[in-house]
Design a protein around this motif. Sequence first.
Motif, PDB file in Angstrom:
ATOM      1  N   UNK A   1       0.839  -1.179   0.000  1.00 31.15           N
ATOM      2  CA  UNK A   1       0.000   0.000   0.000  1.00 31.15           C
ATOM      3  C   UNK A   1       0.890   1.251   0.000  1.00 31.15           C
ATOM      4  N   UNK A   2       0.488   2.243  -0.755  1.00 31.42           N
ATOM      5  CA  UNK A   2       1.261   3.458  -0.879  1.00 31.42           C
ATOM      6  C   UNK A   2       1.130   4.320   0.382  1.00 31.42           C
ATOM      7  N   UNK A   3       2.287   4.748   0.914  1.00 31.41           N
ATOM      8  CA  UNK A   3       2.315   5.586   2.112  1.00 31.41           C
ATOM      9  C   UNK A   3       2.497   7.046   1.704  1.00 31.41           C
ATOM     10  N   UNK A   4       1.618   7.909   2.240  1.00 33.87           N
ATOM     11  CA  UNK A   4       1.629   9.324   1.901  1.00 33.87           C
ATOM     12  C   UNK A   4       1.810  10.183   3.146  1.00 33.87           C
ATOM     13  N   UNK A   5       2.662  11.189   3.026  1.00 34.79           N
ATOM     14  CA  UNK A   5       2.814  12.210   4.065  1.00 34.79           C
ATOM     15  C   UNK A   5       2.318  13.505   3.445  1.00 34.79           C
ATOM     16  N   UNK A   6       1.239  14.046   3.993  1.00 34.49           N
ATOM     17  CA  UNK A   6       0.672  15.288   3.481  1.00 34.49           C
ATOM     18  C   UNK A   6       1.197  16.463   4.292  1.00 34.49           C
ATOM     19  N   UNK A   7       1.694  17.469   3.604  1.00 34.76           N
ATOM     20  CA  UNK A   7       2.161  18.685   4.243  1.00 34.76           C
ATOM     21  C   UNK A   7       0.967  19.383   4.899  1.00 34.76           C
ATOM     22  N   UNK A   8       1.208  20.183   5.909  1.00 38.30           N
ATOM     23  CA  UNK A   8       0.128  20.860   6.629  1.00 38.30           C
ATOM     24  C   UNK A   8      -0.702  21.752   5.701  1.00 38.30           C
ATOM     25  N   UNK A   9      -0.075  22.316   4.676  1.00 38.38           N
ATOM     26  CA  UNK A   9      -0.825  23.174   3.741  1.00 38.38           C
ATOM     27  C   UNK A   9      -1.864  22.367   2.971  1.00 38.38           C
ATOM     28  N   UNK A  10      -1.619  21.090   2.760  1.00 40.09           N
ATOM     29  CA  UNK A  10      -2.587  20.229   2.070  1.00 40.09           C
ATOM     30  C   UNK A  10      -3.829  20.053   2.944  1.00 40.09           C
ATOM     31  N   UNK A  11      -3.613  19.776   4.226  1.00 40.71           N
ATOM     32  CA  UNK A  11      -4.735  19.613   5.154  1.00 40.71           C
ATOM     33  C   UNK A  11      -5.560  20.899   5.262  1.00 40.71           C
ATOM     34  N   UNK A  12      -4.900  22.031   5.126  1.00 40.57           N
ATOM     35  CA  UNK A  12      -5.573  23.322   5.256  1.00 40.57           C
ATOM     36  C   UNK A  12      -6.241  23.800   3.970  1.00 40.57           C
ATOM     37  N   UNK A  13      -5.999  23.128   2.861  1.00 37.82           N
ATOM     38  CA  UNK A  13      -6.494  23.602   1.566  1.00 37.82           C
ATOM     39  C   UNK A  13      -8.006  23.842   1.528  1.00 37.82           C
ATOM     40  N   UNK A  14      -8.832  22.998   2.126  1.00 39.72           N
ATOM     41  CA  UNK A  14     -10.282  23.253   2.069  1.00 39.72           C
ATOM     42  C   UNK A  14     -10.714  24.569   2.732  1.00 39.72           C
ATOM     43  N   UNK A  15      -9.853  25.149   3.564  1.00 32.96           N
ATOM     44  CA  UNK A  15     -10.181  26.386   4.269  1.00 32.96           C
ATOM     45  C   UNK A  15      -9.702  27.634   3.524  1.00 32.96           C
ATOM     46  N   UNK A  16      -8.980  27.441   2.425  1.00 39.06           N
ATOM     47  CA  UNK A  16      -8.488  28.568   1.640  1.00 39.06           C
ATOM     48  C   UNK A  16      -9.571  29.066   0.692  1.00 39.06           C
ATOM     49  N   UNK A  17      -9.341  30.205   0.064  1.00 37.43           N
ATOM     50  CA  UNK A  17     -10.310  30.837  -0.832  1.00 37.43           C
ATOM     51  C   UNK A  17     -10.585  29.952  -2.049  1.00 37.43           C
ATOM     52  N   UNK A  18     -11.738  29.337  -2.082  1.00 38.62           N
ATOM     53  CA  UNK A  18     -12.086  28.386  -3.135  1.00 38.62           C
ATOM     54  C   UNK A  18     -12.455  29.062  -4.456  1.00 38.62           C
ATOM     55  N   UNK A  19     -12.463  30.389  -4.489  1.00 37.30           N
ATOM     56  CA  UNK A  19     -12.741  31.102  -5.738  1.00 37.30           C
ATOM     57  C   UNK A  19     -11.539  31.095  -6.680  1.00 37.30           C
ATOM     58  N   UNK A  20     -10.370  30.767  -6.141  1.00 40.28           N
ATOM     59  CA  UNK A  20      -9.177  30.641  -6.973  1.00 40.28           C
ATOM     60  C   UNK A  20      -9.141  29.227  -7.556  1.00 40.28           C
ATOM     61  N   UNK A  21      -9.000  29.151  -8.857  1.00 34.79           N
ATOM     62  CA  UNK A  21      -9.101  27.864  -9.552  1.00 34.79           C
ATOM     63  C   UNK A  21      -8.121  26.824  -9.031  1.00 34.79           C
ATOM     64  N   UNK A  22      -6.872  27.221  -8.858  1.00 36.82           N
ATOM     65  CA  UNK A  22      -5.868  26.266  -8.380  1.00 36.82           C
ATOM     66  C   UNK A  22      -6.246  25.716  -7.005  1.00 36.82           C
ATOM     67  N   UNK A  23      -6.689  26.583  -6.124  1.00 38.39           N
ATOM     68  CA  UNK A  23      -7.037  26.158  -4.767  1.00 38.39           C
ATOM     69  C   UNK A  23      -8.236  25.206  -4.794  1.00 38.39           C
ATOM     70  N   UNK A  24      -9.215  25.514  -5.617  1.00 39.35           N
ATOM     71  CA  UNK A  24     -10.388  24.626  -5.733  1.00 39.35           C
ATOM     72  C   UNK A  24      -9.975  23.256  -6.265  1.00 39.35           C
ATOM     73  N   UNK A  25      -9.098  23.228  -7.261  1.00 36.25           N
ATOM     74  CA  UNK A  25      -8.615  21.951  -7.808  1.00 36.25           C
ATOM     75  C   UNK A  25      -7.829  21.170  -6.760  1.00 36.25           C
ATOM     76  N   UNK A  26      -6.969  21.868  -6.019  1.00 38.21           N
ATOM     77  CA  UNK A  26      -6.177  21.197  -4.986  1.00 38.21           C
ATOM     78  C   UNK A  26      -7.063  20.683  -3.854  1.00 38.21           C
ATOM     79  N   UNK A  27      -8.116  21.408  -3.541  1.00 38.83           N
ATOM     80  CA  UNK A  27      -9.057  20.942  -2.523  1.00 38.83           C
ATOM     81  C   UNK A  27      -9.728  19.649  -2.989  1.00 38.83           C
ATOM     82  N   UNK A  28     -10.130  19.611  -4.254  1.00 39.69           N
ATOM     83  CA  UNK A  28     -10.726  18.385  -4.809  1.00 39.69           C
ATOM     84  C   UNK A  28      -9.729  17.228  -4.769  1.00 39.69           C
ATOM     85  N   UNK A  29      -8.477  17.519  -5.074  1.00 46.64           N
ATOM     86  CA  UNK A  29      -7.442  16.481  -5.041  1.00 46.64           C
ATOM     87  C   UNK A  29      -7.243  15.959  -3.616  1.00 46.64           C
ATOM     88  N   UNK A  30      -7.275  16.856  -2.647  1.00 47.88           N
ATOM     89  CA  UNK A  30      -7.151  16.460  -1.242  1.00 47.88           C
ATOM     90  C   UNK A  30      -8.310  15.545  -0.838  1.00 47.88           C
TER      91      UNK A  30
END
Length: 148
Positions: A1-30
């Motif tokens: 099984x693949x082991x992943x370490x997510x940086x703290x910014x990844x965990x916080x992505x859903x709380x960032x401004x979702x009106x920015x396209x990159x942030x919305x895409x990264x939130x979906x990826x998270x």
Amino acid sequence: MMKLYLDICVYNRPFDNQHQERIALETSAFIYILERVEKGEYELVLSEALVYKNSKNPDELRRLRLTSYFCLAKDFIKVDYKNLERGRYVVALGFSAMDALHLTLAEKQNVDYFITCDDSIIKLYRKHQDIMKIKVVSLLEFISLEVK
């Protein structure tokens, strides 16, 4: 099984401004990654450094939500002297002390991927990838590797 370490910014992505396209895409990826963790397809690795960083967040609701994400982790890494020694070396490459600690802990646990939203970490990693013992990728890069 693949082991992943997510940086703290990844965990916080859903709380960032979702009106920015990159942030919305990264939130979906998270969210995609969390779904795969819940299905047992990926193993999430948590560290003492992530818990510490989260504890310093003044937003109680965000802190609690991140803690709920952390509960999905099957593996926990404690900080020890060897981590700090390697961390000093990684700092000398140009990484911040906290980023170096996260990377060092991920190396210690032999994760398959350290995933981040931080462009400066990725840029430094690419400059020094021959020295690093893990693969560092952006959220979207990880998804593109997995969806192929």
